[in-house]
Design an enzyme around this catalytic site. Structure first.
Site, mmCIF file in Angstrom:
data_model
loop_
_atom_site.group_PDB
_atom_site.id
_atom_site.type_symbol
_atom_site.label_atom_id
_atom_site.label_comp_id
_atom_site.label_asym_id
_atom_site.label_seq_id
_atom_site.Cartn_x
_atom_site.Cartn_y
_atom_site.Cartn_z
ATOM 1 N N MET A 129 41.288 19.308 -39.319
ATOM 2 C CA MET A 129 41.719 19.736 -37.757
ATOM 3 C C MET A 129 41.570 21.268 -37.551
ATOM 4 O O MET A 129 42.434 21.838 -37.096
ATOM 5 C CB MET A 129 43.512 19.487 -37.568
ATOM 6 C CG MET A 129 43.487 17.943 -37.396
ATOM 7 S SD MET A 129 45.334 17.585 -37.377
ATOM 8 C CE MET A 129 46.094 17.828 -39.165
ATOM 9 N N LYS A 169 44.250 8.816 -30.503
ATOM 10 C CA LYS A 169 44.859 10.060 -30.192
ATOM 11 C C LYS A 169 43.491 11.106 -30.100
ATOM 12 O O LYS A 169 42.896 11.006 -31.255
ATOM 13 C CB LYS A 169 45.738 10.685 -31.074
ATOM 14 C CG LYS A 169 47.239 9.928 -30.917
ATOM 15 C CD LYS A 169 48.027 10.701 -31.601
ATOM 16 C CE LYS A 169 49.373 9.758 -31.660
ATOM 17 N NZ LYS A 169 50.025 10.114 -32.946
ATOM 18 N N ASP A 185 43.968 3.315 -35.046
ATOM 19 C CA ASP A 185 43.544 4.628 -34.430
ATOM 20 C C ASP A 185 42.279 4.832 -33.875
ATOM 21 O O ASP A 185 41.442 4.160 -34.164
ATOM 22 C CB ASP A 185 43.776 5.256 -35.908
ATOM 23 C CG ASP A 185 45.105 6.174 -35.869
ATOM 24 O OD1 ASP A 185 45.995 5.931 -35.090
ATOM 25 O OD2 ASP A 185 45.105 7.146 -36.900
#
Ligand code: SAH
Length: 248
Positions: free
Chosen positions: A171, A56, A34
């Protein structure tokens, strides 16, 4: 039977990876990793092993989740030892569980190896005790950004406001101002302390202390990646006292 290891790499400091994860990295033929993993942990990978980046970035994916699932399955069926490395813990807002589900459905075994999640490590780096006798007896880990495609919001910040001792938001960078407003509407005082921990355990990590009212005022930019901590335990950080006395 072939098996894929879904592994947590910890929040940023390459020493915050588990011994088990290191052993698996040494063994792996293929490592699929990741964006938020500490890159130095890749030094444990043996020579000749294949390294595949599937990171991502917010709003920009180098590989879609379906493709990642298929990649893991394909490599597993080739009989290789595969480590799928996630930042933090693989099941805390990672896609680790979905990857396991997909593999198991397709007859491949899956083992999850926990990692130190940023949800816990970020407050701890700056000595914020999110769960502490007499101060905070519950904590909620919540996402600040939900999939708009789902058509409804699962996290109701107004209801959450006074139901837990500490709120830890992942987030949440782009939504911080809206969230703070909703927490105040839900009954939290605008003087409630907030800590924004950016790049925990990575180079350039930092903490900013502020009040909920200041965040709701929308003049604060929260960079990625950050963990936002809301609640009175924030005020207990020895660094909070320093920050406040320096600014007065
Ligand atoms: N599985 C990861 C979380 C993935 S969701 C874990 O357990 O840590 C991605 C979010 O995690 C980011 O938007 C940010 O809120 C948080 N995050 C991950 N690493 C971070 C770090 N080193 N410092 C601050 N926040 C981090």
């Amino acid at each position: 039977m072939v098996k894929v290891y879904i592994v947590g790499a910890g929040p940023g400091d390459p020493e915050l990876i588990t011994v088990k994860a290191v052993k698996l990295l040494e063994l792996a033929d293929v490592v699929v990793y990741d964006r938020l993993i500490p890159v130095d942990v890749l030094k444990h990978v043996k020579e000749g092993a294949e390294l595949i980046y599937v990171g991502k970035e917010p709003g920009r994916h180098s590989m879609e989740q379906d493709e990642i699932n298929e990649l893991l399955l394909r490599k597993a069926l080739e009989g290789k030892v595969i480590v799928r490395l996630h930042g933090g813990d693989p099941f805390i807002f990672g896609r680790g569980f979905e990857e396991c589900q997909y593999l198991i459905r397709n007859g491949v075994e899956c083992e999850a190896v926990p990692g130190v999640t940023s949800a816990i490590a970020a407050p701890e780096q700056y000595l914020i005790p999110i769960l502490l006798r007499g101060v905070s007896s519950s904590v909620a880990f919540v996402t600040g950004r939900e999939d708009p495609g789902k058509g409804f919001r699962e996290v109701d910040f107004r209801r959450l406001a006074t139901s837990v001792g500490t709120i830890v938001i992942l987030m949440g960078a782009s939504e911080a101002c809206r969230i703070a407003g909703e927490l105040i509407q839900g009954g939290l005082d605008s003087s409630t302390p907030v800590a924004v921990v950016t790049r925990a355990y990575m180079s350039g990590s930092r903490v900013q202390f502020m009040t909920l009212g200041e965040v709701a005022g929308c003049r604060i930019t929260v960079e990625n990646p950050s963990v936002i901590i809301v609640g009175k335990s924030v005020r207990l950080s020895p660094l909070y006292k320093d920050a406040v006395s320096h600014s007065t």
